[in-house]
Scaffold this motif. Structure first.
Motif, mmCIF file in Angstrom:
data_model
loop_
_atom_site.group_PDB
_atom_site.id
_atom_site.type_symbol
_atom_site.label_atom_id
_atom_site.label_comp_id
_atom_site.label_asym_id
_atom_site.label_seq_id
_atom_site.Cartn_x
_atom_site.Cartn_y
_atom_site.Cartn_z
ATOM 1 N N LEU A 281 30.523 36.055 38.345
ATOM 2 C CA LEU A 281 29.549 35.854 39.415
ATOM 3 C C LEU A 281 29.192 37.169 40.105
ATOM 4 O O LEU A 281 28.059 37.338 40.562
ATOM 5 C CB LEU A 281 30.059 34.831 40.434
ATOM 6 C CG LEU A 281 30.103 33.392 39.929
ATOM 7 C CD1 LEU A 281 30.756 32.477 40.961
ATOM 8 C CD2 LEU A 281 28.709 32.882 39.553
ATOM 9 N N ILE A 282 30.130 38.100 40.173
ATOM 10 C CA ILE A 282 29.813 39.407 40.748
ATOM 11 C C ILE A 282 28.835 40.153 39.845
ATOM 12 O O ILE A 282 27.930 40.810 40.316
ATOM 13 C CB ILE A 282 31.092 40.218 41.026
ATOM 14 C CG1 ILE A 282 31.742 39.682 42.296
ATOM 15 C CG2 ILE A 282 30.790 41.705 41.185
ATOM 16 C CD1 ILE A 282 33.065 40.305 42.631
ATOM 17 N N ASP A 283 29.007 40.006 38.526
ATOM 18 C CA ASP A 283 28.050 40.612 37.591
ATOM 19 C C ASP A 283 26.657 40.036 37.787
ATOM 20 O O ASP A 283 25.673 40.752 37.773
ATOM 21 C CB ASP A 283 28.481 40.374 36.139
ATOM 22 C CG ASP A 283 29.451 41.411 35.652
ATOM 23 O OD1 ASP A 283 29.547 42.493 36.268
ATOM 24 O OD2 ASP A 283 30.130 41.144 34.645
ATOM 25 N N ASN A 284 26.593 38.717 37.940
ATOM 26 C CA ASN A 284 25.304 38.056 38.093
ATOM 27 C C ASN A 284 25.523 36.733 38.826
ATOM 28 O O ASN A 284 26.045 35.781 38.247
ATOM 29 C CB ASN A 284 24.656 37.803 36.724
ATOM 30 C CG ASN A 284 23.314 37.114 36.826
ATOM 31 O OD1 ASN A 284 22.823 36.804 37.918
ATOM 32 N ND2 ASN A 284 22.706 36.861 35.681
ATOM 33 N N THR A 285 25.108 36.675 40.080
ATOM 34 C CA THR A 285 25.333 35.471 40.890
ATOM 35 C C THR A 285 24.555 34.268 40.373
ATOM 36 O O THR A 285 24.844 33.146 40.755
ATOM 37 C CB THR A 285 24.947 35.697 42.366
ATOM 38 O OG1 THR A 285 23.573 36.069 42.430
ATOM 39 C CG2 THR A 285 25.818 36.759 42.989
ATOM 40 N N ARG A 286 23.602 34.514 39.489
ATOM 41 C CA ARG A 286 22.791 33.414 38.962
ATOM 42 C C ARG A 286 23.319 32.875 37.635
ATOM 43 O O ARG A 286 22.687 32.037 37.010
ATOM 44 C CB ARG A 286 21.354 33.880 38.812
ATOM 45 C CG ARG A 286 20.745 34.242 40.169
ATOM 46 C CD ARG A 286 19.344 34.696 40.035
ATOM 47 N NE ARG A 286 18.558 33.595 39.487
ATOM 48 C CZ ARG A 286 17.255 33.507 39.545
ATOM 49 N NH1 ARG A 286 16.565 34.444 40.132
ATOM 50 N NH2 ARG A 286 16.619 32.488 39.017
ATOM 51 N N THR A 287 24.486 33.332 37.213
ATOM 52 C CA THR A 287 25.072 32.836 35.973
ATOM 53 C C THR A 287 25.327 31.338 36.106
ATOM 54 O O THR A 287 26.034 30.910 37.021
ATOM 55 C CB THR A 287 26.397 33.553 35.655
ATOM 56 O OG1 THR A 287 26.171 34.958 35.611
ATOM 57 C CG2 THR A 287 26.967 33.084 34.318
ATOM 58 N N PRO A 288 24.755 30.547 35.205
ATOM 59 C CA PRO A 288 24.990 29.098 35.287
ATOM 60 C C PRO A 288 26.466 28.760 35.084
ATOM 61 O O PRO A 288 27.169 29.414 34.294
ATOM 62 C CB PRO A 288 24.143 28.530 34.137
ATOM 63 C CG PRO A 288 23.141 29.590 33.819
ATOM 64 C CD PRO A 288 23.814 30.894 34.137
ATOM 65 N N GLY B 91 28.209 32.935 50.415
ATOM 66 C CA GLY B 91 26.838 33.003 49.918
ATOM 67 C C GLY B 91 26.748 33.783 48.626
ATOM 68 O O GLY B 91 27.742 34.052 47.954
ATOM 69 N N SER B 92 25.550 34.136 48.272
ATOM 70 C CA SER B 92 25.308 34.975 47.100
ATOM 71 C C SER B 92 24.136 35.876 47.430
ATOM 72 O O SER B 92 23.405 35.642 48.386
ATOM 73 C CB SER B 92 25.013 34.114 45.867
ATOM 74 O OG SER B 92 23.844 33.351 46.077
ATOM 75 N N SER B 93 23.965 36.912 46.663
ATOM 76 C CA SER B 93 22.895 37.843 47.001
ATOM 77 C C SER B 93 22.203 38.359 45.757
ATOM 78 O O SER B 93 22.725 38.271 44.651
ATOM 79 C CB SER B 93 23.459 39.017 47.811
ATOM 80 O OG SER B 93 24.354 39.756 47.016
ATOM 81 N N LYS C 39 33.212 45.584 41.603
ATOM 82 C CA LYS C 39 34.208 45.041 40.677
ATOM 83 C C LYS C 39 35.517 45.825 40.692
ATOM 84 O O LYS C 39 36.583 45.245 40.567
ATOM 85 C CB LYS C 39 33.641 44.992 39.263
ATOM 86 C CG LYS C 39 32.588 43.912 39.108
ATOM 87 C CD LYS C 39 32.101 43.845 37.705
ATOM 88 C CE LYS C 39 33.045 42.994 36.917
ATOM 89 N NZ LYS C 39 32.556 42.644 35.595
ATOM 90 N N ARG C 40 35.456 47.145 40.857
ATOM 91 C CA ARG C 40 36.689 47.940 40.868
ATOM 92 C C ARG C 40 37.595 47.497 42.001
ATOM 93 O O ARG C 40 38.791 47.318 41.818
ATOM 94 C CB ARG C 40 36.388 49.430 41.007
ATOM 95 C CG ARG C 40 35.863 50.071 39.767
ATOM 96 C CD ARG C 40 35.656 51.574 39.881
ATOM 97 N NE ARG C 40 34.973 51.952 41.102
ATOM 98 C CZ ARG C 40 35.476 52.803 42.007
ATOM 99 N NH1 ARG C 40 36.644 53.356 41.839
ATOM 100 N NH2 ARG C 40 34.800 53.112 43.090
ATOM 101 N N LEU C 41 37.008 47.313 43.187
ATOM 102 C CA LEU C 41 37.798 46.857 44.329
ATOM 103 C C LEU C 41 38.321 45.454 44.080
ATOM 104 O O LEU C 41 39.488 45.163 44.345
ATOM 105 C CB LEU C 41 36.965 46.893 45.617
ATOM 106 C CG LEU C 41 37.656 46.327 46.866
ATOM 107 C CD1 LEU C 41 38.957 47.071 47.164
ATOM 108 C CD2 LEU C 41 36.713 46.363 48.051
ATOM 109 N N MET C 42 37.467 44.584 43.558
ATOM 110 C CA MET C 42 37.878 43.207 43.299
ATOM 111 C C MET C 42 39.085 43.189 42.353
ATOM 112 O O MET C 42 40.068 42.497 42.600
ATOM 113 C CB MET C 42 36.726 42.407 42.695
ATOM 114 C CG MET C 42 37.060 40.939 42.474
ATOM 115 S SD MET C 42 35.774 40.076 41.571
ATOM 116 C CE MET C 42 36.081 40.669 39.922
#
Length: 159
Positions: free
Chosen positions: A17-24, A54-56, A149-152
């Motif tokens: 989801l961090i890569d792409n919040t719109r991933t189904p 949320g998402s952005s 992502k590195r922090l995550m």
């Protein structure tokens, strides 16, 4: 506030989801070999616990004509004016981030502008806010690191 427990599946869902919040959710489910319902339930749980807020969208500001980035350090006349100044900064749409800070500045903010002339006008508008004694501006030449992502992954490894 207690720490929320996440397992490896949660980490992988967040990673995608961090890569792409719109991933189904169906695509995430296929990759993780779980059901879309499971993905939905886990995401809902992370939303309810406040981990996901949320998402952005990520915009290409250069393509939109806003390639100029500057950071403005703000010195206040009195620290009790912080709230008032932040309210005025919030009215300037080109101020995209503002932090109350310790150290040299009382407030540190990021602005986006079309060019140097536009940035100058924004900075002058900031300087005109009552309670600001002066500002210091740093121009960003290039955003070299912007990697959530590195922090995550570091946080996940520490859990």
């Amino acid at each position: 506030m207690s720490k929320v427990k996440l397992d490896e599946i949660d980490h992988q869902i967040l990673d995608m989801l961090i890569d792409n919040t719109r991933t189904p959710f169906t695509d995430i489910a296929k990759k993780l070999l779980i059901s879309a319902g499971t993905v939905h339930v886990r995401v809902k749980k992370m939303e309810e616990s406040g981990i996901i807020k949320g998402s952005s969208l990520t915009l290409d500001y250069v393509k939109l004509g806003y390639s100029f980035i500057a950071y403005v350090g703000i010195f206040l006349e009195k620290t009790h004016q912080t709230k008032f100044v932040l309210e005025r900064l919030n009215q300037i749409p080109y101020v995209t981030v503002a932090h109350i800070t310790t150290g040299k500045f009382n407030i540190f903010c990021k602005i986006r502008a079309r060019d140097t002339t536009h940035a100058k006008n924004i900075i002058f508008k900031i300087d005109d806010i009552e309670g600001i004694s002066r500002t210091e501006t740093m121009i960003s030449l290039e955003e070299s690191i912007n990697d959530k992502k590195r922090l995550m992954h570091t946080i996940f490894n520490e859990l």
